[in-house]
Design an enzyme around this catalytic site. Structure first.
Site, mmCIF file in Angstrom:
data_model
loop_
_atom_site.group_PDB
_atom_site.id
_atom_site.type_symbol
_atom_site.label_atom_id
_atom_site.label_comp_id
_atom_site.label_asym_id
_atom_site.label_seq_id
_atom_site.Cartn_x
_atom_site.Cartn_y
_atom_site.Cartn_z
ATOM 1 N N TRP A 286 -7.181 -5.406 3.308
ATOM 2 C CA TRP A 286 -6.809 -4.433 4.578
ATOM 3 C C TRP A 286 -5.996 -3.274 4.270
ATOM 4 C CZ3 TRP A 286 -6.483 -4.099 10.058
ATOM 5 C CH2 TRP A 286 -5.400 -3.462 10.529
ATOM 6 N N ASN A 288 -3.296 -0.414 6.419
ATOM 7 C CA ASN A 288 -2.928 0.509 7.536
ATOM 8 C C ASN A 288 -1.856 1.712 6.938
ATOM 9 O OD1 ASN A 288 -0.995 -2.245 7.693
ATOM 10 N ND2 ASN A 288 0.207 -0.778 8.825
ATOM 11 N N ASP A 289 -0.869 1.868 7.296
ATOM 12 C CA ASP A 289 -0.359 3.235 6.979
ATOM 13 C C ASP A 289 -0.373 3.325 5.520
ATOM 14 O OD1 ASP A 289 0.505 2.029 9.236
ATOM 15 O OD2 ASP A 289 2.753 2.118 8.842
ATOM 16 N N GLU A 458 7.780 4.864 15.305
ATOM 17 C CA GLU A 458 7.413 4.353 14.033
ATOM 18 C C GLU A 458 7.355 5.648 13.155
ATOM 19 O OE1 GLU A 458 5.319 0.297 14.715
ATOM 20 O OE2 GLU A 458 4.010 1.979 14.758
HETATM 21 C C1 FRU Z 1 2.924 1.467 11.704
HETATM 22 C C2 FRU Z 1 3.690 0.123 11.212
HETATM 23 C C3 FRU Z 1 4.971 0.275 10.751
HETATM 24 C C4 FRU Z 1 5.214 -0.750 9.831
HETATM 25 C C5 FRU Z 1 3.996 -1.083 9.318
HETATM 26 C C6 FRU Z 1 3.812 -2.580 9.316
HETATM 27 O O1 FRU Z 1 1.564 1.415 11.574
HETATM 28 O O2 FRU Z 1 3.629 -0.910 12.530
HETATM 29 O O3 FRU Z 1 6.022 0.756 11.973
HETATM 30 O O4 FRU Z 1 6.047 -0.531 8.896
HETATM 31 O O5 FRU Z 1 2.865 -0.603 10.339
HETATM 32 O O6 FRU Z 1 2.586 -2.863 8.627
#
Ligand code: FRU
Length: 736
Positions: A286, A288-289, A458
């Site tokens: 997976w 994300n950021d 964020e």
């Molecule tokens: C943004 C977020 C960040 C955090 C991360 C956790 O998508 O929520 O604020 O650091 O993802 O995975």
């Protein structure tokens, strides 16, 4: 009543006869005087409609009221058999349930424990402790119903635990393994664990010489009734050794049982249906950021990422690493920062410390990230090998504020003669300054009353542009939820930064970095002199957990070069594909346009279309009206972009775009945004299997949205209903 009692007695008698080798330790039919009860949670419950599967009339049960806590400990007994079997109801695996446990205590110490059991929490099921190695010793059974678990300000409901019919015998009566251990002789690169999105909630440890090589136990979803992917644990380093794989919460009938194996391959099909071809996506796991993006002194692009190496949903947050020489084609390398006792590794940034301000070495790459455990704090780690391996600083965390719950995502830049950190703190961005990346002092706060506060703030980023010889600053802030089309989105502010404070120009905020719904948490690469290169996470928190990929989940946007431009009224942020994107163009096809027509069609975008291509065109409507761009396939699936130049709206209807049912929030409503009125629209549409990125008029606007067609979109149409259009400069490129 009497009749019932006799029936129940008969049933109990039959059960006893069937396993006559079993010695009953406790059946709770005659009170609790042999038990030590502490707190106000545990008491005897009598047969009720609520629970089923117990024996006799009564059982021991903790309260469902989470404020009642306590323990119940049996009187000591001697272990004479291989198994201690007991019926347990209640604690199905979930966060909050970890406050409940049943354990076997030998000579005063908890030796075996189960925090979770049960396919259905209201039905008693056998739990078996393998006690062979404790034969002859004195043991007790201990139940606990502890304080509900808290994480930050969230409290996770706990629920109840109940037990009945504690007995010992030769047979294991349960097919449930609170801990399932498999010893593997390492003869290949990976240990592969069959897993699935609907797998059991389990904790995974991989032990070598009594050390968990995963650092701490990680969550995993081992396969129960189907296999979606294999979790690859790289054990190359331990060749020849015996490794113990331990999973919690497994049943004998689960597909993972007996199916863990070794292999030199990952065993996950890389080229699965929605695997992007020219966008970064992790080979397995997976993301994300994007995190810690940096152009290294060695001339490589490094993209760290929020990464789960053991599953395809958010969890076990590590920093993964992918590297690239051309910004388009990426190579995964092993994760560089793993969770530790301070918590998971959340988002942050990386800088090149050219002047060795931190003392880790000249040109050391320093990562600054959020340790998300009991509260959120900022930590650092450094690399002296060009960003491939990182050592955590031994005095972490370097920045904490116990007052703040949301205190994360440090983006650090060198500004003047100090390091400046932009940090998301609740509903503001806080700036901190530091001489050495270790000691930070507060500079200022920005954001109260500014822009959108519809969600938590964020992933900030502060960047400087030269606009006609003048320095202008842009501040990014991602918000989740609260996007105008639902879910997560990134806003920006334009203004000035004096080394201490950011002051926004009066503009019609909120302004969005990307108008689409699938570009979030994007920030810019550090150490890119003379240009500002951006990448975002191409998904949306409102449905990202359900998107229909298997061995990986999520990808990043194409890299984009940012600058400032005027939209005729005021300054805006301009995003255009980075020049490196054009190097991915493989075959070029020029297509004749049309003039003053109602339609234009490319019936076959590419022969043998693998799913990654770019379509460029310039469209001129002859009057105010509507025209649509439609991507479609032979199955009748389509994604329809509608330019309404009258109402000045651009929309995307993805309701028939293929696989849309995975989440109600994905395609129920069209994505609708404002469109700047122009005489002509120069479009660049980048499609890569699961994504569409539409760039309009050289940075006027960008619109990024995911789609999951069941077959590649290979047809492109432009059509108008209430105006005529001319279409020129049409080009199609295959992207590789
Ligand atoms: C943004 C977020 C960040 C955090 C991360 C956790 O998508 O929520 O604020 O650091 O993802 O995975």
């Amino acid at each position: 009543m009497k009749f019932n009692k006799i029936l129940a007695f008969a049933a109990a008698f039959t059960a006893l006869a069937a396993c006559s080798s079993n010695q009953i330790i406790e059946d709770f039919e005659s009170g609790l005087e042999k038990w030590t009860i502490e707190g106000d949670s545990f008491e005897i419950s009598n047969a009720s409609e609520e629970l089923s599967g117990f024996e006799g009339f009564s059982y021991l049960r903790s309260s469902s009221d989470d404020s009642k806590v306590g323990s119940a400990v049996s009187q000591p007994f001697q272990i004479k058999s291989d198994y201690i079997n007991l019926l347990v109801a209640g604690p199905k695996s979930s966060m909050g349930r970890s406050a409940l446990s049943v354990s076997l205590v030998v000579d005063g110490e908890d030796v075996l424990a189960s925090g979770s059991i049960g396919k259905d929490e209201k039905t008693f099921e056998w739990l078996s402790f393998d006690a062979a190695m404790y034969k002859g010793k004195t043991a007790q059974i201990k139940l606990t119903a502890g304080e509900p678990m808290r994480f930050g300000t969230r409290t996770f409901p706990r629920g109840f635990i109940a037990v009945d019919q504690i007995q010992q015998g030769k047979q294991r009566l349960s097919s449930f393994y609170p801990e399932y251990k498999v010893s593997v002789k390492v003869d290949k690169k990976y240990i592969l664990i069959p897993a699935a999105n609907n797998g059991s909630n389990s904790r995974l440890s991989v032990m070598v010489d009594d050390q968990n090589i995963l650092g701490i136990a990680q969550s995993a979803k081992p396969a129960t009734d189907r296999i979606d992917y294999y979790i690859p644990v790289n054990v190359e380093k331990y060749s020849g050794k015996t490794v113990d794989v331990i999973l919690t919460n497994i049943y004998e009938e689960d597909m993972v049982f007996g199916a863990i194996k070794t292999s030199d391959e990952m065993m996950n099909e890389y080229n699965e249906q929605y695997r992007p071809l020219v966008h970064y996506s992790p080979e397995f796991g997976w993301t994300n950021d994007p995190n810690g993006m940096v152009f290294t002194p060695q001339g490589e692009w490094h993209l760290s990422l929020q990464y789960n190496p053991y599953g395809t949903s958010h969890g076990n947050m590590h920093w993964g690493l992918a590297t690239s020489k051309d910004l388009i084609h990426w190579t995964d390398t092993p994760a560089i920062i793993a969770p530790d006792e301070l918590g998971s590794i959340f988002s942050g940034s990386a800088v090149v410390d050219h002047d060795n301000t931190a003392g880790f070495g000249k040109d050391a790459i320093v990562a600054i990230y959020t340790s998300a455990g009991q509260g959120q704090r900022q930590s650092i780690a450094y690399s002296t090998d060009g960003g491939y391996t990182f050592t955590k600083y031994d005095k972490n965390p370097v920045l904490a504020d116990p007052e703040q719950r949301d205190f994360r995502d440090p983006k650090v830049n060198r500004i003047g003669d100090q390091w400046v950190m932009a940090l998301a703190v609740g509903q503001v961005v806080r700036f901190y300054g530091s001489p050495d990346l270790k000691n930070w002092s507060l500079l200022s706060d920005f954001g109260t009353g500014m822009g959108s506060h519809a969600g938590v703030w964020e992933c900030p980023d502060l960047m400087c542009f030269d606009y006609n010889g003048q320095k202008k600053w842009v501040l990014f802030v991602s918000i989740n939820p609260g996007g105008p089309n639902g879910g997560s989105i990134t806003q920006y502010f334009i203004g000035d930064f004096d080394g201490k404070r950011f002051k926004a120009d009066p503009l019609p905020y909120p302004l969005w970095v990307d108008e689409g719904v699938d570009n979030y948490a994007g920030v810019t690469f550090n150490n890119t002199t003379g240009r500002t290169v951006f990448m975002g996470w191409m998904s949306n928190w409102s449905y990202t957990g359900q998107t229909p990929t298997l061995a990986f989940r999520n990808s990043m946007t194409l890299p984009r070069d940012l600058s400032l431009k005027s939209n005729g009224k005021h300054l805006i942020l301009s995003s255009v594909p980075s020049p490196e994107v054009y190097a991915a163009r493989a075959a070029e096809r020029a297509i004749e346009g049309v003039s003053s027509s109602q339609s234009f069609s490319i019936p076959s975008i590419l022969e043998n279309n693998k799913g990654a291509y770019e379509i460029d065109a310039t469209i001129t409507p002859d009057a105010k009206g509507e025209f649509t761009l439609t991507l479609s396939n032979s199955k009748g699936e389509n994604a329809v972009f509608c330019f309404d130049t009258k109402s000045q709206k651009l929309s995307l209807d993805r309701s028939k775009s293929g696989n849309v049912d995975f989440s109600a929030s994905f395609a129920q409503k069209p994505v609708v945004v404002s469109l700047n009125p122009r005489n002509e629209y120069k479009i660049q549409m980048f499609v890569d299997r699961l994504s569409t990125e539409l760039f309009i008029n050289d940075g006027d606007m960008v619109f990024t949205n995911c789609v999951f067609p069941s077959e590649v979109f290979n047809k492109f149409d432009i059509a108008s209903s209430n105006c005529k259009i001319s279409v020129k400069d049409v080009k199609v490129y295959e992207l590789k």
